[in-house]
Structure formats: C-alpha cells, structure tokens
Design an enzyme around this catalytic site. Structure first.
Site, PDB file in Angstrom:
ATOM      1  N   ASP A  28       0.831  -1.209   0.000  1.00  0.00           N
ATOM      2  CA  ASP A  28       0.000   0.000   0.000  1.00  0.00           C
ATOM      3  C   ASP A  28       0.862   1.254   0.000  1.00  0.00           C
ATOM      4  O   ASP A  28       1.981   1.245   0.515  1.00  0.00           O
ATOM      5  CB  ASP A  28      -0.923  -0.025   1.232  1.00  0.00           C
ATOM      6  N   ASN A  76     -10.958  -2.718  -5.633  1.00  0.00           N
ATOM      7  CA  ASN A  76     -10.200  -1.701  -6.384  1.00  0.00           C
ATOM      8  C   ASN A  76     -10.882  -1.310  -7.702  1.00  0.00           C
ATOM      9  O   ASN A  76     -10.505  -0.314  -8.329  1.00  0.00           O
ATOM     10  CB  ASN A  76      -8.759  -2.156  -6.642  1.00  0.00           C
TER      11      ASN A  76
HETATM   12  C1  IPE Z   1      -5.359  -2.828  -0.340  1.00  0.00           C
HETATM   13  O1  IPE Z   1      -5.031  -1.498  -0.511  1.00  0.00           O
HETATM   14  C2  IPE Z   1      -5.387  -3.504  -1.693  1.00  0.00           C
HETATM   15  C3  IPE Z   1      -4.098  -3.739  -2.290  1.00  0.00           C
HETATM   16  C4  IPE Z   1      -2.940  -3.489  -1.732  1.00  0.00           C
HETATM   17  C5  IPE Z   1      -4.145  -4.300  -3.614  1.00  0.00           C
HETATM   18  P1  IPE Z   1      -6.154  -0.381  -0.690  1.00  0.00           P
HETATM   19  O2  IPE Z   1      -5.431   0.901  -0.816  1.00  0.00           O
HETATM   20  O3  IPE Z   1      -7.074  -0.740  -1.793  1.00  0.00           O
HETATM   21  O4  IPE Z   1      -6.938  -0.494   0.685  1.00  0.00           O
HETATM   22  P2  IPE Z   1      -7.840   0.584   1.425  1.00  0.00           P
HETATM   23  O5  IPE Z   1      -8.832   1.077   0.416  1.00  0.00           O
HETATM   24  O6  IPE Z   1      -6.932   1.684   1.874  1.00  0.00           O
HETATM   25  O7  IPE Z   1      -8.447  -0.148   2.574  1.00  0.00           O
HETATM   26  C1  IPE Z   2      -1.470   0.265  -3.460  1.00  0.00           C
HETATM   27  O1  IPE Z   2      -1.285   1.637  -3.495  1.00  0.00           O
HETATM   28  C2  IPE Z   2      -1.643  -0.326  -4.836  1.00  0.00           C
HETATM   29  C3  IPE Z   2      -2.995  -0.802  -5.132  1.00  0.00           C
HETATM   30  C4  IPE Z   2      -4.004  -0.819  -4.314  1.00  0.00           C
HETATM   31  C5  IPE Z   2      -3.228  -1.304  -6.480  1.00  0.00           C
HETATM   32  P1  IPE Z   2      -2.502   2.633  -3.489  1.00  0.00           P
HETATM   33  O2  IPE Z   2      -2.898   2.934  -4.893  1.00  0.00           O
HETATM   34  O3  IPE Z   2      -3.606   2.107  -2.636  1.00  0.00           O
HETATM   35  O4  IPE Z   2      -1.841   3.915  -2.821  1.00  0.00           O
HETATM   36  P2  IPE Z   2      -2.473   4.895  -1.750  1.00  0.00           P
HETATM   37  O5  IPE Z   2      -3.052   4.061  -0.652  1.00  0.00           O
HETATM   38  O6  IPE Z   2      -3.505   5.701  -2.459  1.00  0.00           O
HETATM   39  O7  IPE Z   2      -1.316   5.727  -1.282  1.00  0.00           O
HETATM   40 MG    MG Z   3      -4.087   2.313  -0.689  1.00  0.00          MG
END
Ligand code: IPE
Ligand code: IPE
Ligand code: MG
Length: 249
Positions: A28, A76
C-alpha cells in the site's frame, strides 16, 4: 557501503532455521508516494514494481517458500477507469518482462482471486507466465488479483455446497472449508506485512491470517527494500506465538 553494512547486520540477526514459511504483503502507498512527488498516481504504481522485485528477491535469497502479494483487490474496481486500465497494463508489462528473471531465481508464479473476471489479455499473459514458471521449485510467488477474502469464502462455500449435493457424507469442519479456499495448497501466512501505516486488513486473506504475526511499516510501498523485509523477519523471530495457549514463557 552503509546499506551493505546494514544488510549484513540484518542478515546476521536472522535465524535461517526459523524463517516464516509464508509471508503475505499488503502493498500500500503507491498513490501517496506519487503525490509527495507531485506525480500522477500511476507513477507510484510503476515505482511499486521495483519494490515487488525487492520483496521477491529477498524471499528467494533467504529461501522463504511462499510469498503472497496483494496486487489488486476486488474493491479496487471502484477506482477511476483510467487508473484501473493503467494498473492492468502495468501488470501485463510485469508478467511479460519478468518471466526470465523469475526463472533465473527459480520462482514459481501462481494467482488467487476471481481471475475469470479479469480482462482477457491479462488472463492470457497470466496463463503464459504461470506455464513458463510452472517447473520452478523455489519460492512460490502468489499474486492476489481481483481478490477479496469474503468473495473467496463465498466461492468456497458454493463449491462445497455443490460437492455436498453429490456426496452428502462430507463433514464440514475447518479443514474441509480450507480445502475449498483459493489457498488450499498454501500454508497460512506466518507473517503479514502492510506498508504505509494503515492498520487494516482491507479484505485480505481473512480466514488465513487468523494467527499471523502482523508487521506494519510507515514506509510507502515504492520505497520498500530488501532490508525492510529482513527487518520484518527479524522482528517476527522475536515474537512469541501462542495460538491461544500459554506459550513457553
Ligand atoms: C489494499 O489497498 C489492496 C491492495 C494493496 C491491492 P487499498 O489501498 O485498496 O486499501 P484501502 O482502500 O486503503 O483499505
Ligand atoms: C497500493 O497503493 C496499490 C494498489 C491498491 C493497487 P494505493 O494505490 O492504494 O496507494 P495509496 O493508498 O492511495 O497511497
Ligand atoms: Mg491504498
């Protein structure tokens, strides 16, 4: 020089006889990494690939048998179409470019999630990468794609119900249900890592992490290095796992 010293120090602190057998990572913070640099979110995802290589190589070097990476959650799809499209393109690029390196490191790729609902070209590239790494015997790298833990349990219960219609004698217990999960041939994670400081599971492996040790770092995923993984393992080895019992102490 300094990082080399740090790495040697960290490695010296790791007991290779007591490695976690399965490490699962919620990758994340790509968006925040990009935002800090005033870059588009996709630049963060692209930089995140570097960190994937770091985590994979660290596990391969140590001989960690299973590594599972949460790459795209079932939730997502709520993101803007443009970001989803670019994420899928990046995934395809990774799958196509990385096969040689995965083979060199003897890594076997697998996937969990509702793969049938991914775009067809992604499925085709996945299929190729799975086949081309299928004979490797080292670390098993599982990508969680269109993965949601609740969906996984629903899929397992559906499959089990279908089996029950044919064979009414099947006993329903924890071991039976586990056999119907996507992870039926993978041990539960010993160590669950989440980057970028968020203290939540985001629907990842809910059943399997029942007794996993959780390690959270404020480091954003694109900044994650092999040393971060070594630190996580070192800290993991200091923990006392009790599984509800009284432990040793
Ligand atoms: C969790 O991260 C999903 C992945 C790392 C693929 P998210 O960024 O989607 O999770 P939330 O929305 O902060 O809970
Ligand atoms: C994790 O990074 C990757 C995926 C969930 C695909 P994020 O895209 O969730 O990054 P933040 O949480 O917005 O920083
Ligand atoms: Mg995230």
């Amino acid at each position: 020089m300094k990082t080399e010293l740090l790495e040697a120090d960290l490695l010296a602190q790791i007991d290779l006889e007591r490695l976690p057998q399965h490490i699962a990572i919620i990758m994340d913070g790509n968006g925040r990494w990009a935002r800090k640099r005033r870059l588009p979110r996709i630049a963060g995802h692209r930089a995140g690939i570097r960190a994937v290589r770091q985590a994979v190589e660290a596990c391969a070097r140590l001989g960690v048998p299973y590594l599972t990476l949460y790459a795209f959650s079932a939730e997502n799809w709520k993101r803007p179409q443009t970001e989803i499209k670019l994420l899928m393109a990046l995934l395809r690029e990774y799958l196509r470019k990385e096969i040689g390196e995965l083979n060199r490191q003897n890594i076997r790729l697998s996937v969990i999630g509702r793969i049938a609902d991914l775009p067809k070209p992604v499925r085709a590239d996945l299929q190729t990468a799975l086949e081309k790494t299928s004979r490797n015997t080292g670390t098993r790298l599982t990508l969680a794609l269109n993965y949601g833990a609740r969906a996984e349990v629903v899929d397992a219960v559906r499959a089990l119900a279908e089996e029950l219609r044919h064979d009414g004698t099947i006993q329903i217990d924890e071991a039976t249900l586990s056999r119907y999960l996507y992870t039926h041939d993978v041990p539960d994670p010993d160590l669950l890592i989440r980057t970028s400081g968020e203290l939540r599971l985001s629907n990842f492996l809910l059943w399997q992490v029942a007794y996993s040790e959780i390690w959270v770092t404020d480091t954003l995923w694109p900044d994650f290095t092999q040393n971060d993984l070594f630190q996580a393992i070192r800290d993991f080895q200091k923990r006392e796992r009790r599984y509800g019992g009284l432990g040793l102490g």
